[in-house]
Design a protein around this motif. Structure first.
Motif, short mmCIF file in Angstrom:
data_model
loop_
_atom_site.label_atom_id
_atom_site.label_comp_id
_atom_site.label_asym_id
_atom_site.label_seq_id
_atom_site.Cartn_x
_atom_site.Cartn_y
_atom_site.Cartn_z
N ASN A 180 0.93 -1.26 0.09
CA ASN A 180 -0.09 -0.11 0.13
C ASN A 180 1.07 1.04 -0.28
OD1 ASN A 180 -2.59 -0.29 0.11
ND2 ASN A 180 -2.80 -1.76 1.90
N GLU A 181 0.11 2.47 -0.65
CA GLU A 181 1.27 3.75 0.03
C GLU A 181 1.23 3.74 1.00
OE1 GLU A 181 1.97 5.31 -2.24
OE2 GLU A 181 1.06 4.23 -4.30
N ALA A 182 2.09 4.54 1.72
CA ALA A 182 3.01 4.82 2.29
C ALA A 182 1.59 5.37 4.06
CB ALA A 182 4.01 5.73 2.82
N ASP A 183 1.66 6.93 3.29
CA ASP A 183 0.65 7.36 3.58
C ASP A 183 -1.23 6.35 3.91
OD1 ASP A 183 -0.22 7.72 1.26
OD2 ASP A 183 -1.26 9.34 0.91
N GLU A 184 -1.92 5.91 2.69
CA GLU A 184 -2.88 5.11 3.64
C GLU A 184 -2.39 4.65 4.76
OE1 GLU A 184 -3.24 2.89 -0.08
OE2 GLU A 184 -3.94 4.63 -1.41
N VAL A 185 -1.33 3.52 4.67
CA VAL A 185 -1.23 2.68 5.83
C VAL A 185 -0.97 3.29 7.01
CG1 VAL A 185 0.65 1.14 7.27
CG2 VAL A 185 0.31 1.11 4.44
N ALA A 186 -0.14 4.68 7.24
CA ALA A 186 -0.20 5.65 8.99
C ALA A 186 -2.00 5.91 9.06
CB ALA A 186 0.71 6.46 7.46
N ASN A 187 -2.77 6.23 7.83
CA ASN A 187 -4.08 6.47 8.41
C ASN A 187 -5.17 5.42 8.84
OD1 ASN A 187 -2.87 9.01 7.29
ND2 ASN A 187 -3.74 8.88 4.74
N PHE A 188 -4.39 3.83 8.34
CA PHE A 188 -5.87 3.08 8.51
C PHE A 188 -5.03 1.98 9.80
CE2 PHE A 188 -7.75 5.30 4.57
CZ PHE A 188 -8.92 4.81 5.22
N PRO A 189 -5.37 1.17 10.27
CA PRO A 189 -4.67 0.10 11.24
C PRO A 189 -4.44 -0.97 9.81
CG PRO A 189 -6.37 0.90 12.71
CD PRO A 189 -6.43 1.95 11.04
N THR A 190 -3.16 -1.85 10.53
CA THR A 190 -3.18 -3.09 9.03
C THR A 190 -4.36 -4.02 9.84
OG1 THR A 190 -0.39 -2.14 9.77
CG2 THR A 190 -1.26 -4.86 8.65
N GLU A 191 -4.50 -4.25 10.57
CA GLU A 191 -5.23 -5.41 11.01
C GLU A 191 -6.16 -4.94 10.48
OE1 GLU A 191 -4.19 -3.65 13.29
OE2 GLU A 191 -3.05 -4.93 14.42
N PHE A 192 -6.69 -3.99 9.89
CA PHE A 192 -7.88 -3.17 9.10
C PHE A 192 -7.56 -3.42 7.70
CE2 PHE A 192 -10.25 0.53 6.18
CZ PHE A 192 -12.06 -0.20 6.37
#
Length: 259
Positions: free
Chosen positions: A118-130
């Protein structure tokens, strides 16, 4: 205006109707019931709109349904026994539950493949588990569990000339770290095994997701169970229909019963 019915020759054409249910065989009662189901002529249950009564002799619990469709012990050695069987469900979530239960019946060692990008900013905005829990239509799960002898369905058109298209069902013949071998169900036994690699898959913008999901994964899903929409146009020797949630339309219910 470009349709055939707008053509000047339409009025002099002879129209033919399909009147024989080829899948129902010699079961005239079921063929008649199926025809009334497809035409929306079955009476509503207790006056509730958009409901129909399924004959009691066709109904069982989930465990008995799986036992009816699949044998207790499954492997590459007896794949012909269960290759042309399937359980049909309205949604992908229900298919996932059934696929997990049936996979436990397959003999052999289970291998789990996990990979996501995933894009780095997307990973930062959403929990990895989600992000890992999301399973959009057309994408494999984040955690893909496979065994030799299990049945999978392709999610992408890889090589149409070799019949490797979206919806093609395969049986896994060998599992490796970065790829696996499979054969097309119903194909020539003399055909060579197909080697499937991991590819980068992106979710569609039409999915109701807050982001575009990208996964580096095998383009397959387990296919002991499939959705009603995926089953359209296919023929099986034995079918179970899981209706823990209602189908979306009576037309979709008709497609499921007509398998």
């Amino acid at each position: 205006m470009s349709s055939i019915k707008e053509n000047g020759l339409w009025s002099v054409m002879e129209r033919f109707n399909l009147v024989q249910n080829m899948r129902a065989g010699n079961d005239a009662d079921f063929a008649s019931w199926l025809l009334r189901l497809g035409n929306g002529q079955l009476p509503a249950v207790d006056g509730v709109p958009d409901t129909v009564q399924i004959p009691r002799e066709m109904v069982c619990d989930v465990a008995d349904l799986i036992d009816f469709v699949y044998p207790q012990h499954m492997s590459l050695a007896n794949v012909e026994e269960f290759a042309r069987r399937v359980i049909v469900c309205p949604t992908n979530e229900e298919c996932g539950d059934v696929n997990g239960d049936v996979l436990e019946r397959v003999d052999g060692r289970e291998m789990t493949y996990t990979m996501m990008a995933n894009e780095a900013d997307e990973v930062a905005n959403f929990p990895t588990e989600f992000l890992n829990a999301l399973v959009p239509d057309g994408l494999p799960p984040f955690r893909l569990k496979l065994k030799v002898g299990c049945i999978v369905m392709l999610l992408r058109n890889l090589d149409p000339r070799r019949r490797l298209c979206n919806g093609t069902r395969l049986v896994v013949t060998e599992l490796r770290t970065h790829n696996f071998k499979a054969k097309i169900l119903g194909g020539d036994p003399q055909d060579e095994d197909i080697v499937l690699p991991k590819i980068l898959l992106t979710s569609s913008a039409e999915d109701d997701l807050p982001i575009l999901l990208r996964r580096l994964q095998f383009p397959v899903r387990l296919s002991f169970a499939m959705t009603i929409n995926k089953s359209q146009g296919q023929t099986f020797d034995r079918v179970g229909l899981l209706l823990t949630s209602p189908p979306f339309t009576h037309g979709q219910l008709y497609v499921a019963f007509s398998r």
